[in-house]
Design a protein around this motif. Structure first.
Motif, PDB file in Angstrom:
ATOM      1  N   ARG A   2      -7.940 -10.703   0.449  1.00  0.00           N
ATOM      2  CA  ARG A   2      -6.930 -11.632  -0.071  1.00  0.00           C
ATOM      3  C   ARG A   2      -6.499 -12.588   1.027  1.00  0.00           C
ATOM      4  N   SER A   3      -6.462 -13.886   0.716  1.00  0.00           N
ATOM      5  CA  SER A   3      -6.062 -14.857   1.717  1.00  0.00           C
ATOM      6  C   SER A   3      -4.678 -15.428   1.422  1.00  0.00           C
ATOM      7  N   ARG A   4      -4.194 -15.274   0.210  1.00  0.00           N
ATOM      8  CA  ARG A   4      -2.901 -15.828  -0.158  1.00  0.00           C
ATOM      9  C   ARG A   4      -1.786 -14.857   0.234  1.00  0.00           C
ATOM     10  N   THR A   5      -0.736 -15.401   0.805  1.00  0.00           N
ATOM     11  CA  THR A   5       0.405 -14.573   1.198  1.00  0.00           C
ATOM     12  C   THR A   5       1.693 -15.182   0.656  1.00  0.00           C
ATOM     13  N   ILE A  45       8.900  -8.030   6.356  1.00  0.00           N
ATOM     14  CA  ILE A  45       8.985  -7.071   5.244  1.00  0.00           C
ATOM     15  C   ILE A  45       7.998  -7.439   4.144  1.00  0.00           C
ATOM     16  N   ILE A  46       7.928  -8.722   3.810  1.00  0.00           N
ATOM     17  CA  ILE A  46       7.008  -9.145   2.755  1.00  0.00           C
ATOM     18  C   ILE A  46       5.561  -8.916   3.182  1.00  0.00           C
ATOM     19  N   ARG A  47       5.208  -9.217   4.443  1.00  0.00           N
ATOM     20  CA  ARG A  47       3.840  -8.964   4.928  1.00  0.00           C
ATOM     21  C   ARG A  47       3.510  -7.475   4.888  1.00  0.00           C
ATOM     22  N   PHE A  48       4.476  -6.638   5.288  1.00  0.00           N
ATOM     23  CA  PHE A  48       4.266  -5.194   5.259  1.00  0.00           C
ATOM     24  C   PHE A  48       3.987  -4.724   3.831  1.00  0.00           C
ATOM     25  N   GLY A  54      -2.030  -4.029  -0.748  1.00  0.00           N
ATOM     26  CA  GLY A  54      -3.450  -4.378  -0.609  1.00  0.00           C
ATOM     27  C   GLY A  54      -4.315  -3.162  -0.328  1.00  0.00           C
ATOM     28  N   ARG A  55      -3.831  -2.281   0.544  1.00  0.00           N
ATOM     29  CA  ARG A  55      -4.597  -1.055   0.829  1.00  0.00           C
ATOM     30  C   ARG A  55      -4.686  -0.173  -0.404  1.00  0.00           C
ATOM     31  N   GLY A  56      -3.582  -0.082  -1.151  1.00  0.00           N
ATOM     32  CA  GLY A  56      -3.604   0.708  -2.385  1.00  0.00           C
ATOM     33  C   GLY A  56      -4.564   0.133  -3.403  1.00  0.00           C
ATOM     34  N   ILE A  57      -4.582  -1.187  -3.524  1.00  0.00           N
ATOM     35  CA  ILE A  57      -5.506  -1.842  -4.457  1.00  0.00           C
ATOM     36  C   ILE A  57      -6.942  -1.621  -4.016  1.00  0.00           C
ATOM     37  N   ASP A  58      -7.205  -1.704  -2.703  1.00  0.00           N
ATOM     38  CA  ASP A  58      -8.562  -1.473  -2.202  1.00  0.00           C
ATOM     39  C   ASP A  58      -9.023  -0.041  -2.487  1.00  0.00           C
TER      40      ASP A  58
END
Length: 127
Positions: A2-5, A45-48, A54-58
């Motif tokens: 994912r590149s969008r943040t 906080i948002i990045r965390f 993201g890890r859960g989705i992966d």
């Protein structure tokens, strides 16, 4: 990957917190300090949370891919009909009559005590 943040929205939130703190305390320096610290904290906080999700989705994607890979390794073809798939997964129970034992899937005669039908290969349940 994912590149969008959405972490940059944390900067906006921090500025809003700073404006609220400055208005509440009627002090511009406190508002600026709260805006800077709030922006950094909200960004982190948002990045965390994005990395955690993201890890859960992966992991979930990998688990689904593994299940599909296992499903593809099965030797029985999967038809679109749910009843056919269920019937294929349930071992056939041989029918016993006076003449002998028969496979309930294809109707071929089987020897008593057989594990599989010699004609269609269906697994036979033991009585």
């Amino acid at each position: 990957m994912r590149s969008r943040t959405y972490a940059y929205n944390g900067i906006i939130l921090g500025i809003l917190f700073g404006m609220a703190a400055g208005a509440y305390t009627e002090s511009a320096p406190i508002g600026v300090i709260v805006a800077i610290l709030g922006s950094v904290v909200c960004f982190l906080i948002i990045r965390f949370l994005e990395n955690l999700l993201g890890r859960g989705i992966d992991k979930a994607t990998d688990a689904v891919a593994n299940q599909f890979a296992k499903r593809g390794q099965k030797s029985t073809p999967q038809s679109g009909n749910l009843a056919d798939r269920f019937q294929a997964s349930v071992p056939s129970q041989p029918t016993t009559t006076q003449a002998g034992t028969f496979c309930t899937k294809c109707g071929a005669a089987v020897k008593p005590g057989s594990t599989f039908c010699v004609k269609c290969g269906a697994e036979l349940k033991k009585n």
